[in-house]
Scaffold this motif. Sequence first.
Motif, PDB file in Angstrom:
ATOM      1  N   THR A  15      70.613 -21.295 105.287  1.00 39.04           N
ATOM      2  CA  THR A  15      70.445 -20.497 104.157  1.00 39.04           C
ATOM      3  C   THR A  15      69.062 -20.546 103.817  1.00 39.04           C
ATOM      4  OG1 THR A  15      72.954 -20.528 103.698  1.00 39.04           O
ATOM      5  CG2 THR A  15      71.500 -19.548 102.099  1.00 39.04           C
ATOM      6  N   GLY A  16      68.462 -19.416 103.379  1.00 38.13           N
ATOM      7  CA  GLY A  16      67.052 -19.203 102.684  1.00 38.13           C
ATOM      8  C   GLY A  16      66.199 -19.338 103.741  1.00 38.13           C
ATOM      9  N   GLU A  17      66.349 -19.676 105.001  1.00 40.22           N
ATOM     10  CA  GLU A  17      65.329 -19.794 105.912  1.00 40.22           C
ATOM     11  C   GLU A  17      64.864 -18.406 106.357  1.00 40.22           C
ATOM     12  OE1 GLU A  17      67.148 -23.110 108.926  1.00 40.22           O
ATOM     13  OE2 GLU A  17      64.797 -22.712 109.301  1.00 40.22           O
ATOM     14  N   LYS A  18      63.626 -18.203 106.913  1.00 35.63           N
ATOM     15  CA  LYS A  18      62.927 -17.055 107.365  1.00 35.63           C
ATOM     16  C   LYS A  18      63.297 -17.018 108.752  1.00 35.63           C
ATOM     17  CE  LYS A  18      58.970 -14.058 106.932  1.00 35.63           C
ATOM     18  NZ  LYS A  18      57.686 -13.601 106.502  1.00 35.63           N
ATOM     19  N   VAL A  19      63.793 -16.071 109.490  1.00 31.71           N
ATOM     20  CA  VAL A  19      64.227 -16.112 110.664  1.00 31.71           C
ATOM     21  C   VAL A  19      63.618 -14.900 111.506  1.00 31.71           C
ATOM     22  CG1 VAL A  19      66.214 -16.076 112.215  1.00 31.71           C
ATOM     23  CG2 VAL A  19      66.419 -17.096 110.224  1.00 31.71           C
ATOM     24  N   ILE A  77      63.326  -9.496 111.317  1.00 29.23           N
ATOM     25  CA  ILE A  77      63.107 -10.504 110.421  1.00 29.23           C
ATOM     26  C   ILE A  77      64.049 -10.613 109.553  1.00 29.23           C
ATOM     27  CG2 ILE A  77      61.254 -11.666 108.951  1.00 29.23           C
ATOM     28  CD1 ILE A  77      59.355  -9.496 110.811  1.00 29.23           C
ATOM     29  N   LEU A  78      64.668 -11.933 109.219  1.00 32.94           N
ATOM     30  CA  LEU A  78      65.605 -12.249 108.175  1.00 32.94           C
ATOM     31  C   LEU A  78      64.627 -12.924 107.127  1.00 32.94           C
ATOM     32  CD1 LEU A  78      67.346 -11.961 110.850  1.00 32.94           C
ATOM     33  CD2 LEU A  78      69.060 -13.034 109.336  1.00 32.94           C
ATOM     34  N   GLU A  79      64.382 -12.221 106.131  1.00 23.81           N
ATOM     35  CA  GLU A  79      63.282 -12.854 105.186  1.00 23.81           C
ATOM     36  C   GLU A  79      63.863 -14.174 104.485  1.00 23.81           C
ATOM     37  OE1 GLU A  79      60.221 -11.994 104.413  1.00 23.81           O
ATOM     38  OE2 GLU A  79      59.982 -10.380 105.605  1.00 23.81           O
ATOM     39  N   SER A  80      65.149 -14.090 104.173  1.00 27.70           N
ATOM     40  CA  SER A  80      65.938 -15.257 103.598  1.00 27.70           C
ATOM     41  C   SER A  80      67.388 -15.439 104.081  1.00 27.70           C
ATOM     42  CB  SER A  80      66.016 -15.155 102.101  1.00 27.70           C
ATOM     43  OG  SER A  80      66.583 -16.237 101.417  1.00 27.70           O
ATOM     44  N   ALA A  81      67.565 -15.821 104.909  1.00 26.05           N
ATOM     45  CA  ALA A  81      69.105 -15.710 105.717  1.00 26.05           C
ATOM     46  C   ALA A  81      70.006 -16.284 104.901  1.00 26.05           C
ATOM     47  CB  ALA A  81      68.967 -16.563 107.150  1.00 26.05           C
ATOM     48  N   SER A  82      70.899 -15.572 105.037  1.00 30.69           N
ATOM     49  CA  SER A  82      72.380 -15.821 104.219  1.00 30.69           C
ATOM     50  C   SER A  82      73.325 -15.990 105.191  1.00 30.69           C
ATOM     51  CB  SER A  82      72.632 -14.676 103.036  1.00 30.69           C
ATOM     52  OG  SER A  82      72.954 -13.555 103.895  1.00 30.69           O
ATOM     53  N   LEU A 110      73.423 -15.538 116.166  1.00 34.14           N
ATOM     54  CA  LEU A 110      72.838 -16.432 115.112  1.00 34.14           C
ATOM     55  C   LEU A 110      73.852 -16.945 114.021  1.00 34.14           C
ATOM     56  CD1 LEU A 110      70.295 -16.981 113.329  1.00 34.14           C
ATOM     57  CD2 LEU A 110      70.691 -14.895 112.028  1.00 34.14           C
ATOM     58  N   THR A 111      73.933 -18.220 113.777  1.00 34.07           N
ATOM     59  CA  THR A 111      74.685 -18.875 112.785  1.00 34.07           C
ATOM     60  C   THR A 111      73.817 -19.373 111.506  1.00 34.07           C
ATOM     61  OG1 THR A 111      76.115 -19.567 114.621  1.00 34.07           O
ATOM     62  CG2 THR A 111      76.475 -20.625 112.467  1.00 34.07           C
TER      63      THR A 111
END
Lengths: 113, 113
Positions: A15-19, A77-82, A110-111
């Motif tokens: 959680t919170g990572e950029k993906v 792009i997931l700026e801040s993964a949830s 993606l998990t």
Amino acid sequence: DVKVTQSSRYLVKRTGEKVFLECVQDMDHENMFWYRQDPGLGLRLIYFSYDVKMKEKGDIPEGYSVSREKKERFSLILESASTNQTSMYLCASHLAGHTDTQYFGPGTRLTVL
Amino acid sequence: AQSVTQLDSQVPVFEEAPVELRCNYSSSVSVYLFWYVQYPNQGLQLLLKYLSGSTLVKGINGFEAEFNKSQTSFHLRKPSVHISDTAEYFCAVTHFGNEKLTFGTGTRLTIIP
């Protein structure tokens, strides 16, 4: 043979990572798509690109952005993964005006923990 | 706006029995219709498509579908299924000039030996 490839088959992030999810097609297609696939919901369009640097929001763009700097490559792009972004992500492409020949990549599962 | 409804989320069928997967669509203009198949851990591949002409469309692996404008349906059929037909099946719709497909929620076909 048209090939749509995706950079990873499986990805685990926190959680919170950029993906970054990468998609590459080798047939000079103008149109590229990112879908999200969830059980019982089918495929939902996140973003669509009809040319380099051109993009259009799909049905569920919130929490995502895209980049298309080269014709063959379309990045999600997931700026801040949830955790609610845990899903299967499918890339697809087709020639402009040829929706009837859309090709899909193998998907990235993606998990987000 | 266009939409697709796949009423059956899961369909169990005995091997060598016939199967019908239902798809209904909604659109204010003439449509193009598709069935895609997704085998386990793979992307989507096109089974068959209706663009115009004959309302009975034949696809790969012995599948066929019939376009019924009055019933707004495009049901998928196979006279005798095999274990290898175990997959998820998606109906999709678009129309002339639209570069995007709208997908149904999918039907999971399970073949019982």
